[in-house]
Design an enzyme around this catalytic site. Structure first.
Site, PDB file in Angstrom:
ATOM      1  N   HIS A   1       0.857  -1.201   0.000  1.00  0.00           N
ATOM      2  CA  HIS A   1       0.000   0.000   0.000  1.00  0.00           C
ATOM      3  C   HIS A   1       0.891   1.248   0.000  1.00  0.00           C
ATOM      4  O   HIS A   1       1.735   1.380  -0.876  1.00  0.00           O
ATOM      5  CB  HIS A   1      -0.938  -0.082   1.212  1.00  0.00           C
ATOM      6  CG  HIS A   1      -2.045   0.927   1.274  1.00  0.00           C
ATOM      7  ND1 HIS A   1      -2.425   1.711   0.220  1.00  0.00           N
ATOM      8  CD2 HIS A   1      -2.860   1.272   2.309  1.00  0.00           C
ATOM      9  CE1 HIS A   1      -3.432   2.491   0.594  1.00  0.00           C
ATOM     10  NE2 HIS A   1      -3.725   2.250   1.852  1.00  0.00           N
TER      11      HIS A   1
ATOM     12  N   HIS B   1      -2.253  -2.513  -9.554  1.00  0.00           N
ATOM     13  CA  HIS B   1      -3.238  -1.840  -8.683  1.00  0.00           C
ATOM     14  C   HIS B   1      -4.498  -2.687  -8.629  1.00  0.00           C
ATOM     15  O   HIS B   1      -4.876  -3.310  -9.619  1.00  0.00           O
ATOM     16  CB  HIS B   1      -3.579  -0.444  -9.227  1.00  0.00           C
ATOM     17  CG  HIS B   1      -4.207   0.454  -8.221  1.00  0.00           C
ATOM     18  ND1 HIS B   1      -5.544   0.395  -7.940  1.00  0.00           N
ATOM     19  CD2 HIS B   1      -3.676   1.383  -7.399  1.00  0.00           C
ATOM     20  CE1 HIS B   1      -5.813   1.300  -6.993  1.00  0.00           C
ATOM     21  NE2 HIS B   1      -4.706   1.905  -6.641  1.00  0.00           N
TER      22      HIS B   1
ATOM     23  N   ASP C   1       2.815   5.365  -6.824  1.00  0.00           N
ATOM     24  CA  ASP C   1       4.070   5.286  -6.063  1.00  0.00           C
ATOM     25  C   ASP C   1       5.308   5.160  -6.944  1.00  0.00           C
ATOM     26  O   ASP C   1       6.430   5.219  -6.442  1.00  0.00           O
ATOM     27  CB  ASP C   1       4.007   4.076  -5.116  1.00  0.00           C
ATOM     28  CG  ASP C   1       2.951   4.291  -4.045  1.00  0.00           C
ATOM     29  OD1 ASP C   1       2.064   3.441  -3.906  1.00  0.00           O
ATOM     30  OD2 ASP C   1       3.009   5.343  -3.378  1.00  0.00           O
TER      31      ASP C   1
HETATM   32  C1  SDX Z   1      -1.391   2.073  -3.349  1.00  0.00           C
HETATM   33  O1  SDX Z   1      -6.141   0.728  -3.206  1.00  0.00           O
HETATM   34  C2  SDX Z   1      -5.646   1.870  -3.477  1.00  0.00           C
HETATM   35  O2  SDX Z   1      -6.340   2.734  -3.997  1.00  0.00           O
HETATM   36  C3  SDX Z   1      -4.194   2.051  -3.057  1.00  0.00           C
HETATM   37  C4  SDX Z   1      -3.543   3.358  -3.476  1.00  0.00           C
HETATM   38  C5  SDX Z   1      -4.147   4.561  -2.777  1.00  0.00           C
HETATM   39  O3  SDX Z   1      -4.000   5.679  -3.288  1.00  0.00           O
HETATM   40  O4  SDX Z   1      -4.688   4.380  -1.641  1.00  0.00           O
HETATM   41  O5  SDX Z   1      -3.637   3.536  -4.874  1.00  0.00           O
HETATM   42  C6  SDX Z   1      -2.064   3.380  -3.102  1.00  0.00           C
HETATM   43  O6  SDX Z   1      -1.345   1.277  -2.465  1.00  0.00           O
HETATM   44  C7  SDX Z   1      -0.861   1.769  -4.728  1.00  0.00           C
HETATM   45  C8  SDX Z   1      -0.289   0.318  -4.841  1.00  0.00           C
HETATM   46  C9  SDX Z   1       1.124   0.341  -4.272  1.00  0.00           C
HETATM   47  N1  SDX Z   1       1.671  -1.033  -4.169  1.00  0.00           N
HETATM   48  C10 SDX Z   1       2.642  -1.461  -4.992  1.00  0.00           C
HETATM   49  O7  SDX Z   1       3.113  -0.797  -5.914  1.00  0.00           O
HETATM   50  C11 SDX Z   1       3.176  -2.846  -4.632  1.00  0.00           C
HETATM   51  C12 SDX Z   1       3.284  -3.703  -5.900  1.00  0.00           C
HETATM   52  N2  SDX Z   1       1.937  -4.011  -6.395  1.00  0.00           N
HETATM   53  C13 SDX Z   1       1.349  -5.285  -6.004  1.00  0.00           C
HETATM   54  O8  SDX Z   1       1.680  -5.699  -4.712  1.00  0.00           O
HETATM   55  C14 SDX Z   1      -0.126  -5.380  -6.385  1.00  0.00           C
HETATM   56  O9  SDX Z   1      -0.239  -4.930  -7.673  1.00  0.00           O
HETATM   57  C15 SDX Z   1      -1.171  -4.664  -5.549  1.00  0.00           C
HETATM   58  C16 SDX Z   1      -1.057  -5.005  -4.094  1.00  0.00           C
HETATM   59  C17 SDX Z   1      -1.044  -3.171  -5.708  1.00  0.00           C
HETATM   60  C18 SDX Z   1      -2.526  -5.102  -6.053  1.00  0.00           C
HETATM   61  O10 SDX Z   1      -2.673  -6.433  -5.720  1.00  0.00           O
HETATM   62  P1  SDX Z   1      -3.995  -7.269  -6.143  1.00  0.00           P
HETATM   63  O11 SDX Z   1      -5.063  -6.380  -6.625  1.00  0.00           O
HETATM   64  O12 SDX Z   1      -4.311  -8.210  -5.041  1.00  0.00           O
HETATM   65  O13 SDX Z   1      -3.529  -8.033  -7.436  1.00  0.00           O
HETATM   66  P2  SDX Z   1      -2.861  -9.447  -7.424  1.00  0.00           P
HETATM   67  O14 SDX Z   1      -1.757  -9.469  -6.412  1.00  0.00           O
HETATM   68  O15 SDX Z   1      -3.922 -10.471  -7.338  1.00  0.00           O
HETATM   69  O16 SDX Z   1      -2.173  -9.441  -8.869  1.00  0.00           O
HETATM   70  C19 SDX Z   1      -2.819 -10.012  -9.983  1.00  0.00           C
HETATM   71  C20 SDX Z   1      -1.684 -10.698 -10.746  1.00  0.00           C
HETATM   72  C21 SDX Z   1      -0.947 -11.741  -9.910  1.00  0.00           C
HETATM   73  O17 SDX Z   1      -0.399 -12.681 -10.806  1.00  0.00           O
HETATM   74  P3  SDX Z   1      -1.242 -14.063 -11.139  1.00  0.00           P
HETATM   75  O18 SDX Z   1      -1.563 -14.692  -9.799  1.00  0.00           O
HETATM   76  O19 SDX Z   1      -2.481 -13.606 -11.885  1.00  0.00           O
HETATM   77  O20 SDX Z   1      -0.314 -14.876 -11.981  1.00  0.00           O
HETATM   78  O21 SDX Z   1      -0.691  -9.716 -11.107  1.00  0.00           O
HETATM   79  C22 SDX Z   1       0.540 -10.040 -10.458  1.00  0.00           C
HETATM   80  C23 SDX Z   1       0.204 -10.976  -9.308  1.00  0.00           C
HETATM   81  O22 SDX Z   1       1.320 -11.794  -8.997  1.00  0.00           O
HETATM   82  N3  SDX Z   1       1.105  -8.771  -9.962  1.00  0.00           N
HETATM   83  C24 SDX Z   1       2.383  -8.445 -10.026  1.00  0.00           C
HETATM   84  C25 SDX Z   1       2.468  -7.149  -9.497  1.00  0.00           C
HETATM   85  N4  SDX Z   1       1.262  -6.749  -9.112  1.00  0.00           N
HETATM   86  C26 SDX Z   1       0.416  -7.758  -9.390  1.00  0.00           C
HETATM   87  N5  SDX Z   1       3.459  -9.114 -10.498  1.00  0.00           N
HETATM   88  C27 SDX Z   1       4.641  -8.461 -10.408  1.00  0.00           C
HETATM   89  N6  SDX Z   1       4.808  -7.209  -9.908  1.00  0.00           N
HETATM   90  C28 SDX Z   1       3.745  -6.527  -9.445  1.00  0.00           C
HETATM   91  N7  SDX Z   1       3.891  -5.290  -8.944  1.00  0.00           N
END
Ligand code: SDX
Length: 428
Positions: A266, A309, A367
């Site tokens: 997050h 996201h 971010d």
């Molecule tokens: C913020 O919610 C909000 O509005 C948050 C925010 C706000 O203003 O409040 O926007 C702020 O928190 C932005 C997000 C910051 N976090 C990151 O940058 C961390 C990296 N991102 C991931 O951890 C992830 O993308 C999340 C946590 C942001 C979202 O996770 P989800 O929605 O649970 O998605 P998921 O993990 O189920 O991903 C779907 C697929 C998966 O692969 P498969 O299982 O389908 O094979 O996408 C992959 C994930 O492994 N994936 C990534 C990835 N993000 C998702 N793979 C590699 N790198 C990534 N960053």
């Protein structure tokens, strides 16, 4: 009342269940599932992938189109024409302020930036190397101990003064946590500076030499505050709403939001992006590809921080504005060829051409570029999420106020129980 309904048939149930369907002013329709309890059923939605927890009029996101509206205004237009204090008024009260309303609100914020002198003692309980987010969590939670005079959350005027106090004092406490970290004396806020200028002054001024506010930094800081102000029912805002639903005081609720924001999935991602760029080290093709491959490898916990996201399946509109701001600030500082910016841009380009990211609709989020700007402005990495929290306080308190202003119930989710059914304690 709903004029549409969803009909649910469940094997084993004699008759189908009719559930009301409601439409908001924009976004997906919602099915009111509250009636399922009477049928002995719960919904099951870990991570709340398809659950709306409340009605809200503050922020609207269209993840497919990459649209972000605050009280109906696109973030791109606000970032260009507004400022953080005006946006704060709008998020809290619902409309852009008139000139007189803006002057009054801005003056109230400006004259509440000081914290109780005794609050400085809280810091002494932390190790000098404590992460500023741990200090922020603790000190903000402790604010309730100083403001008993206006803690009746049933009164609008008490909710308003608490909101003003939080908006005004977060930059002061944030800067104090940085000064404590580096062993420098705290700076008192100055009423002759605007919100962003004051924060930079409290962060960087010291008694040994005059500190001159760089207008480029001040404008970029205000822009960063605007871009992080609110984002619908994200994890930390939902935490604040859940804490608020118990009737907890607003300072305790904001402290719970700070705790939730801290996680690297997050708000902690901005700090994690810079650490990732440090780890990548250089923008050579094969080196970057090695990290892209790691991000795709299910056996490797490494994720591309600042990418992906829960809601956006398109560019995060804030990331686009942040990237423009990044280019502006670095160009102004003659850092256009900043090595980390080069790595970030190369990483973004390669990732966006990679099938894995395209298929999963993974784009840069808010971010991805923010940390590069903050670092260029001399802000230490461990303060990045603190700055996110300073900005998001207006979002948190606006959602808290929106909930408490209306009738609300304590949030109390249920579960699908998979543990032991009843069994007897072993006989002696
Ligand atoms: C913020 O919610 C909000 O509005 C948050 C925010 C706000 O203003 O409040 O926007 C702020 O928190 C932005 C997000 C910051 N976090 C990151 O940058 C961390 C990296 N991102 C991931 O951890 C992830 O993308 C999340 C946590 C942001 C979202 O996770 P989800 O929605 O649970 O998605 P998921 O993990 O189920 O991903 C779907 C697929 C998966 O692969 P498969 O299982 O389908 O094979 O996408 C992959 C994930 O492994 N994936 C990534 C990835 N993000 C998702 N793979 C590699 N790198 C990534 N960053």
């Amino acid at each position: 009342m709903a004029d549409r309904k969803a009909t649910l048939t469940v094997d084993g149930l004699e008759k189908p269940i009719e559930l009301p369907v409601y439409s908001g002013t924009a976004g997906p329709d919602v099915i009111d599932v509250r009636g399922l309890g009477a049928e002995g059923l719960f919904t099951f939605d870990p991570g709340f992938m398809a659950t709306s927890s409340c009605e809200s009029a503050i922020t609207y996101i269209d993840g497919g189109k990459g649209v972000l509206l605050h009280r109906g205004y696109p973030i791109e237009q606000l970032a260009e024409h507004s400022n953080f204090v005006e946006m704060s008024y709008m998020l809290l009260f619902g409309e852009l302020p008139t000139e007189a309303q803006y002057k009054d609100f801005e003056a109230r914020v400006r004259t509440h930036t000081m914290v109780h002198e005794q609050l400085a003692n809280f810091f002494k309980g932390f190790r000098r190397d404590a992460h500023p987010m741990s200090i922020l969590c603790g000190v903000v939670g402790g604010l309730a101990a100083f403001y008993h005079d206006h803690l009746d959350i049933t009164k609008q005027e008490d909710r308003e003064i608490s909101a003003i106090r939080l908006i005004a004092k977060m930059p002061t406490i944030a800067a104090m946590s940085h000064k404590y970290n580096i062993g420098q004396p705290f700076n008192y806020p100055r009423n002759d500076l605007n919100y962003a200028e004051n924060f930079l002054y409290m962060m960087f001024s010291n008694p040994c030499e005059p500190y001159e506010i760089n207008p480029v930094y001040a404008k970029a800081m205000d822009r960063i505050f605007m871009l992080h102000a609110d984002h619908e029912q994200n994890a930390s805002t939902s935490t604040v709403r859940l804490a608020g639903s118990t009737g907890a005081n607003p300072f305790a609720c904001i402290s719970s939001g700070i705790a939730a924001l801290w996680g690297p999935a997050h708000g902690g991602a901005n700090e994690a992006v810079l650490n990732m760029l440090d780890e990548i080290g250089d923008d050579s093709e094969d080196n970057i590809q090695r990290f892209i491959d790691r991000a795709k490898d299910k056996d490797d916990p490494f994720k591309l921080m600042g990418f992906g996201h829960r809601v956006y399946r398109n560019f995060d509109p804030r990331a686009k504005v942040m990237k423009e701001t990044c280019d502006e600030v670095l160009a102004e500082l003659g850092l256009g060829d900043d090595p980390q910016l080069k790595i970030a841009k190369r990483l973004e380009q390669i990732a966006l051409e990679d099938e894995y990211f395209i298929e999963r609709k993974l784009y840069p989020n808010v971010d991805f570029y923010s940390g590069i700007i903050l670092k260029a402005m001399g802000i230490p990495t461990n303060m990045f999420t603190v700055i996110f929290a300073v900005s998001r306080t207006i979002g948190w308190i606006s959602h808290w106020n929106e909930m408490i202003s209306e009738s609300y119930k304590i949030g109390r989710p249920r579960q699908m129980y998979i543990g032991h059914t009843q069994r007897d304690y072993p006989a002696e």
